[in-house]
Design a protein around this motif. Structure first.
Motif, PDB file in Angstrom:
ATOM      1  N   LYS A   4       2.663   6.597  -7.021  1.00  0.00           N
ATOM      2  CA  LYS A   4       1.698   7.632  -7.451  1.00  0.00           C
ATOM      3  C   LYS A   4       2.264   9.025  -7.185  1.00  0.00           C
ATOM      4  O   LYS A   4       2.143   9.952  -8.023  1.00  0.00           O
ATOM      5  CB  LYS A   4       0.383   7.430  -6.702  1.00  0.00           C
ATOM      6  CG  LYS A   4      -0.700   8.468  -7.050  1.00  0.00           C
ATOM      7  CD  LYS A   4      -1.964   8.172  -6.244  1.00  0.00           C
ATOM      8  CE  LYS A   4      -3.003   9.254  -6.500  1.00  0.00           C
ATOM      9  NZ  LYS A   4      -4.248   9.035  -5.693  1.00  0.00           N
ATOM     10  N   ILE A  19       4.671   9.790   2.628  1.00  0.00           N
ATOM     11  CA  ILE A  19       5.160  10.841   1.716  1.00  0.00           C
ATOM     12  C   ILE A  19       5.766  11.998   2.508  1.00  0.00           C
ATOM     13  O   ILE A  19       6.855  12.491   2.186  1.00  0.00           O
ATOM     14  CB  ILE A  19       4.018  11.319   0.799  1.00  0.00           C
ATOM     15  CG1 ILE A  19       3.617  10.203  -0.173  1.00  0.00           C
ATOM     16  CG2 ILE A  19       4.418  12.582   0.034  1.00  0.00           C
ATOM     17  CD1 ILE A  19       2.317  10.473  -0.903  1.00  0.00           C
ATOM     18  N   GLN A  42      -0.378   6.376   3.367  1.00  0.00           N
ATOM     19  CA  GLN A  42       0.399   6.834   2.210  1.00  0.00           C
ATOM     20  C   GLN A  42       0.842   8.286   2.389  1.00  0.00           C
ATOM     21  O   GLN A  42       1.997   8.637   2.102  1.00  0.00           O
ATOM     22  CB  GLN A  42      -0.429   6.691   0.931  1.00  0.00           C
ATOM     23  CG  GLN A  42      -0.640   5.258   0.490  1.00  0.00           C
ATOM     24  CD  GLN A  42      -1.595   5.133  -0.687  1.00  0.00           C
ATOM     25  OE1 GLN A  42      -2.490   5.986  -0.856  1.00  0.00           O
ATOM     26  NE2 GLN A  42      -1.431   4.090  -1.474  1.00  0.00           N
ATOM     27  N   HIS A  67       0.830  -1.205   0.000  1.00  0.00           N
ATOM     28  CA  HIS A  67       0.000   0.000   0.000  1.00  0.00           C
ATOM     29  C   HIS A  67       0.867   1.260   0.000  1.00  0.00           C
ATOM     30  O   HIS A  67       0.595   2.226  -0.743  1.00  0.00           O
ATOM     31  CB  HIS A  67      -0.914  -0.041   1.229  1.00  0.00           C
ATOM     32  CG  HIS A  67      -1.901   1.081   1.293  1.00  0.00           C
ATOM     33  ND1 HIS A  67      -2.899   1.279   0.361  1.00  0.00           N
ATOM     34  CD2 HIS A  67      -2.027   2.104   2.195  1.00  0.00           C
ATOM     35  CE1 HIS A  67      -3.608   2.350   0.672  1.00  0.00           C
ATOM     36  NE2 HIS A  67      -3.091   2.875   1.799  1.00  0.00           N
ATOM     37  N   ILE A  68       1.925   1.233   0.810  1.00  0.00           N
ATOM     38  CA  ILE A  68       2.846   2.375   0.879  1.00  0.00           C
ATOM     39  C   ILE A  68       3.568   2.550  -0.452  1.00  0.00           C
ATOM     40  O   ILE A  68       3.697   3.674  -0.980  1.00  0.00           O
ATOM     41  CB  ILE A  68       3.869   2.175   2.022  1.00  0.00           C
ATOM     42  CG1 ILE A  68       3.155   2.080   3.376  1.00  0.00           C
ATOM     43  CG2 ILE A  68       4.907   3.294   2.031  1.00  0.00           C
ATOM     44  CD1 ILE A  68       2.408   3.317   3.783  1.00  0.00           C
ATOM     45  N   GLN A  96       7.062  -3.527  -5.828  1.00  0.00           N
ATOM     46  CA  GLN A  96       5.610  -3.750  -5.888  1.00  0.00           C
ATOM     47  C   GLN A  96       5.299  -5.136  -6.474  1.00  0.00           C
ATOM     48  O   GLN A  96       4.470  -5.884  -5.939  1.00  0.00           O
ATOM     49  CB  GLN A  96       4.960  -2.662  -6.725  1.00  0.00           C
ATOM     50  CG  GLN A  96       3.440  -2.744  -6.763  1.00  0.00           C
ATOM     51  CD  GLN A  96       2.843  -1.658  -7.645  1.00  0.00           C
ATOM     52  OE1 GLN A  96       3.405  -1.308  -8.691  1.00  0.00           O
ATOM     53  NE2 GLN A  96       1.724  -1.092  -7.211  1.00  0.00           N
ATOM     54  N   PHE A 130      -4.800  10.307  -1.563  1.00  0.00           N
ATOM     55  CA  PHE A 130      -3.907   9.391  -0.841  1.00  0.00           C
ATOM     56  C   PHE A 130      -4.600   8.952   0.451  1.00  0.00           C
ATOM     57  O   PHE A 130      -5.429   9.692   1.008  1.00  0.00           O
ATOM     58  CB  PHE A 130      -2.584  10.087  -0.485  1.00  0.00           C
ATOM     59  CG  PHE A 130      -1.665  10.288  -1.660  1.00  0.00           C
ATOM     60  CD1 PHE A 130      -1.054   9.192  -2.273  1.00  0.00           C
ATOM     61  CD2 PHE A 130      -1.403  11.562  -2.156  1.00  0.00           C
ATOM     62  CE1 PHE A 130      -0.209   9.372  -3.351  1.00  0.00           C
ATOM     63  CE2 PHE A 130      -0.561  11.741  -3.236  1.00  0.00           C
ATOM     64  CZ  PHE A 130       0.036  10.650  -3.844  1.00  0.00           C
ATOM     65  N   THR A 131      -4.231   7.791   0.927  1.00  0.00           N
ATOM     66  CA  THR A 131      -4.747   7.329   2.231  1.00  0.00           C
ATOM     67  C   THR A 131      -3.872   7.890   3.335  1.00  0.00           C
ATOM     68  O   THR A 131      -2.779   8.433   3.071  1.00  0.00           O
ATOM     69  CB  THR A 131      -4.734   5.791   2.308  1.00  0.00           C
ATOM     70  OG1 THR A 131      -3.385   5.333   2.263  1.00  0.00           O
ATOM     71  CG2 THR A 131      -5.551   5.165   1.182  1.00  0.00           C
ATOM     72  N   GLY A 137       1.467   4.141  -3.042  1.00  0.00           N
ATOM     73  CA  GLY A 137       1.355   5.577  -2.788  1.00  0.00           C
ATOM     74  C   GLY A 137       2.589   6.332  -3.238  1.00  0.00           C
ATOM     75  O   GLY A 137       2.482   7.432  -3.810  1.00  0.00           O
ATOM     76  N   LEU A 138       3.782   5.740  -2.998  1.00  0.00           N
ATOM     77  CA  LEU A 138       5.025   6.408  -3.408  1.00  0.00           C
ATOM     78  C   LEU A 138       5.141   6.484  -4.933  1.00  0.00           C
ATOM     79  O   LEU A 138       5.609   7.483  -5.492  1.00  0.00           O
ATOM     80  CB  LEU A 138       6.235   5.671  -2.816  1.00  0.00           C
ATOM     81  CG  LEU A 138       6.404   5.748  -1.288  1.00  0.00           C
ATOM     82  CD1 LEU A 138       7.544   4.853  -0.824  1.00  0.00           C
ATOM     83  CD2 LEU A 138       6.636   7.199  -0.848  1.00  0.00           C
TER      84      LEU A 138
END
Length: 816
Positions: free
Chosen positions: A382, A421, A417, A375-376, A441, A413-414, A379-380
């Motif tokens: 993105k 960031i 995440q 999940h992290i 990933q 973002f969650t 996010g990175l």
């Protein structure tokens, strides 16, 4: 006034409640191992504390006192000595098949030496102990608060090795005890893998992989049936013996070499016990016992004397020392918080179920961690794709919290995440490669798929268990140390092993005293100075051997057996021991005959015996072989018909080609002679057959087994002595009246007191024994042979010397 808090309770209720709680505590929390990791609480706490402190196999050793202090202060509020003893035992490679602790310094020995104090020794976890704790940080086991709620400790360790079977266990609690022997790691792993794919495997199939325990001290296990019973029920017995070999030395000598001893036997005590047997002469033939153990391995040398029976001595040592022991299985462990006695299959099933549970929990932990990281990473990736906007948004934000909220609001973002960031350091933006993140990933997605497959498919879970077990076997498996033999060897011990082969002189007296003396003591003394009372005399004086056997026959039909070596060893001038010291005789019972035999197995003759009421019997020698209780109880060699019946004589007949006849004489002067073949051979507890047809006022006085050409001597109750030829008495049939051999007188007639047969060539002396007793010699050459109807000549004054009761050959000085 406050209410009284005193309670009235019965002692039974108080004791039952308190002891019940105490018992539960020591059963679950002290003495018995857990079926899953095979550890008692103190052992588990030692391993956990040392692992937590980083005291592992790949680091340096630390003082044992530090480890003990950590365990005592954090997890185990008991005495330091009990903790240190547990730590030391886990390091002893003669107690555990796979030691869990490595130690520097003195950690005890097979001789029972205590370890050095914990301030001197150093310890660390062994490499295999690392497997016991592997994955403990992945929420695989339940953690509970310690005794003072300051730290958490595990209720069980992950135990990636089947520790309970590999290292065994021993312990005693309230109402329960356990004795689980060590096993071979490779064999246990093979059995586990087989059971993993064959859930209905039988005990016999599992025993193809685990045939028996495998002790760290090696040795030999005997008794497959005992092992099978133990593995079936949890309880059983096997024989464990030392590994030995017999080595031939120069000069006709030999030596027993012991290279492995049974499990948990104290070597020093064993050597001492064997040497004590040598000193006390419990076994004959051992010259010296030496403990030659060194850094090359265990070695006990038992040097034997020249021509000694090495195998016989070894059998004796197996039977009477800890060179051979019985090991008793009592496989009790805590299973679902209850003490249970379980068999081999249940142990294996419990371990497999536990490992599946550990791997499931570990996989869930790894899955959660991988999903969180994925999940992290998403996010990175993105964030990097819109890096300029993200930076602008962060720069325009008031603070960290505002920046996170703006990222969540503007770019979807969650929370995690966004946190990742804003936490990212600025320099990371310059060299963060999106390709690396995409590779991570992909790797994470693959791992997650694998984790989900394990959790969703029992077969894949079993494959993981199997793979990891095989890795354990490859890394730590070794060859079996203990040899297995199917049958328990029956130990037969020859008398020669126990008794020195020595010539002795044996004496049995009329009053029941028996003794054996060395030939040296006999030769150095006057023959008549035999230690007996004045009114006692020998009925047996014979040169014999310590390996020979003595039979004593009483007039009441009892046979007393004694190996010559068990007879009291006394100087010739000493009296010896009375037979009643070991076996009670009736008031009117006395020994009438004593005989010695060299070998009980080789004798093939028969005993011939006669009673005063006219019965005779012949019984095979083998029917009189001694039983187990010969020391305390005599055996019956003839059944007497009446209370007044007594046995007169017992003689031994060895089959030969010479024609022999039985001669009987009655009190009133009748003699009957018949062939020995007329006496049937009967069992020990029979009365026999009629020997002589007696009148109501008559009785038999003696019986003899005669050769053709013998002479007969008899003594009458009036002191008259007579000799005659045997052929004067015709050979007829058994159970007749016989012929008269005395001239009948109207007043004060002669009656037969006793008689004896002797070869015509005999020129020695006979002895007349009276009831005083007085012993008078009679020379056969001084008296002519008389007719059947004569009464002989007077040789004894019955008024002054007493009534004659016995006539026998004179006991001569033995040539020794």
């Amino acid at each position: 006034m406050s209410e009284s808090k005193i309670q009235e309770l019965t002692l039974e209720d108080v004791m039952g409640d308190r002891f019940g709680r105490y018992s539960k505590s020591i059963i679950q929390e002290r003495a018995l191992p857990d079926i899953r990791d095979g550890l008692k609480p103190v052992q588990r706490r030692i391993l956990f504390a040392m692992n937590k402190d980083g005291n592992t196999y790949d680091k340096g050793f630390r003082k044992s006192a530090k480890s003990v202090g950590n365990v005592m202060g954090n997890f185990h509020p008991h005495g330091d000595s009990s903790i240190y003893e547990a730590l030391v035992r886990m390091s002893q490679d003669w107690k555990l098949r796979a030691p869990l602790i490595e130690m520097h310094g003195n950690n005890g020995s097979m001789d029972g030496d205590p370890p050095a104090a914990m301030r001197y020794t150093e310890a660390r976890l062994s490499k295999i102990a690392g497997l016991m704790l592997q994955d403990i940080d992945k929420k695989t086991v339940e953690m509970v608060l310690n005794f003072d709620d300051t730290e958490y400790e595990p209720t069980v360790l992950p135990a990636r090795i089947p520790n309970l079977l590999v290292n065994g266990a021993t312990g005693i609690s309230a109402g329960y005890a356990t004795d689980i022997p060590p096993h071979n790691l490779a064999e246990v792993v093979d059995a586990l893998i087989y059971l993993l794919s064959h859930h209905d495997a039988t005990l016999e199939q599992l025993m193809d992989f685990i045939p028996a325990p495998d002790f760290p001290t090696g040795g030999i296990i005997q008794g497959i049936d005992g092992i099978k019973k133990a593995y079936q029920t949890g309880r059983g017995r096997i024989v464990v013996r030392a590994k030995t070999n017999i080595e031939e030395l120069r000069g006709g000598k030999s030596q027993i070499n012991v290279t492995e001893i049974p499990y948990e036997v104290n070597k020093a005590q064993l050597v001492k016990r064997i040497d004590e047997m040598r000193i006390m002469k419990k076994v004959e033939g051992i010259a010296e016992v030496r403990d030659e153990t060194d850094r090359n391995g265990l070695s006990i040398a038992i040097e034997l004397k020249r021509e000694a029976n090495a195998q016989g001595i070894l059998n004796f040592l197996f039977k009477n020392t800890d060179l051979q022991i019985n090991y008793n299985f009592n496989m009790v462990a805590i299973d679902h918080k209850r003490p249970e006695r379980v068999g081999l299959k249940r142990f294996l099933e419990a371990y497999l179920a536990f490992q599946k549970e550990i791997i499931t929990k570990r996989t869930k932990f790894d899955l959660d961690k991988a999903q969180t990281r994925l999940h992290i990473v998403a996010g990175l990736i993105k964030a990097l794709s819109i890096l300029d906007q993200v930076i602008a948004t962060i720069r325009a934000s008031k603070n960290r919290k505002d920046a996170k909220q703006n990222l969540i609001t503007q770019y979807a973002f969650t929370e995690p995440q966004a946190e990742a960031i804003v936490t990212l350091q600025l320099y990371r933006l310059t060299n963060t490669d999106v390709t690396e993140l995409e590779d991570e990933q992909a790797r994470l997605e693959k791992d997650i798929a694998g984790f989900k497959a394990i959790l969703g498919d029992d077969r894949k879970l079993a494959q993981v268990v199997k793979k990891e077990l095989l890795q354990v076997k490859k890394q730590f498996g070794d060859a079996r140390k203990t040899r297995v033999e199917e049958q328990v060897q029956e130990l037969k011990i020859d008398t020669e092993v126990l008794v020195p082969d020595e010539d002795v002189v044996v004496l049995v007296s009329h009053d029941g005293y028996i003794k054996r003396s060395s030939t040296r003591s006999y030769s150095a003394s006057d023959t008549d100075d035999n230690g007996l009372k004045e009114d006692d005399y020998p009925i047996l004086l014979a040169k014999s051997n310590t390996l020979s056997h003595l039979f004593l026959f009483t007039n009441r039909g009892h046979l007393i057996y004694r190996p010559v070596h068990e007879i009291a060893d006394a100087r010739w001038k000493d009296t010896g021991e009375h037979i009643s010291q070991t076996i009670g005789l009736a008031d009117d019972e006395r020994i009438i005959k004593a005989m010695t035999f060299d070998d009980l197995e080789k004798e093939s003759g028969t005993f011939l015996m006669a009673t005063n009421d006219g019965y005779i019997k012949q019984t095979a020698f083998k029917d009189y072989l001694p039983g187990r209780n010969y020391k305390k109880h005599p055996s019956t060699y003839i059944k007497l018909k009446q209370e007044t019946s007594v046995v007169l004589n017992v003689t031994y007949y060895r089959p030969n080609s010479v024609n022999q006849t039985v001669l009987l004489m009655s009190y009133t002067g009748l003699a009957l002679r018949f062939d020995l073949a007329e006496v049937p051979t009967n069992g020990a507890r029979t009365a026999g057959v009629k020997s002589m047809n007696l009148r109501d006022d008559d009785c038999v006085v003696n019986m003899a087994l005669c050769d053709e050409g013998d002479n007969i001597a008899l003594i009458t109750t009036r002191g008259a002595y007579k000799e005659m030829k045997l052929e004067e008495i015709p050979t007829t049939s058994r159970a007749r009246k016989g012929v008269l051999i005395l001239r009948e007188l109207k007043t004060n007639p002669h009656r037969v007191a006793d008689f004896i047969d002797y070869p015509a060539s005999f020129e020695g002396a006979l002895e007349i024994i009276t009831d005083r007793p007085i012993i008078q010699d009679v020379l056969t050459n001084d008296h002519p042979l008389g007719s059947r109807y004569s009464n002989g000549s007077f040789v004894l004054d019955t008024d002054t010397q007493g009534l004659p009761i016995s006539l026998r050959r004179k006991l001569l000085q033995l040539v020794v």
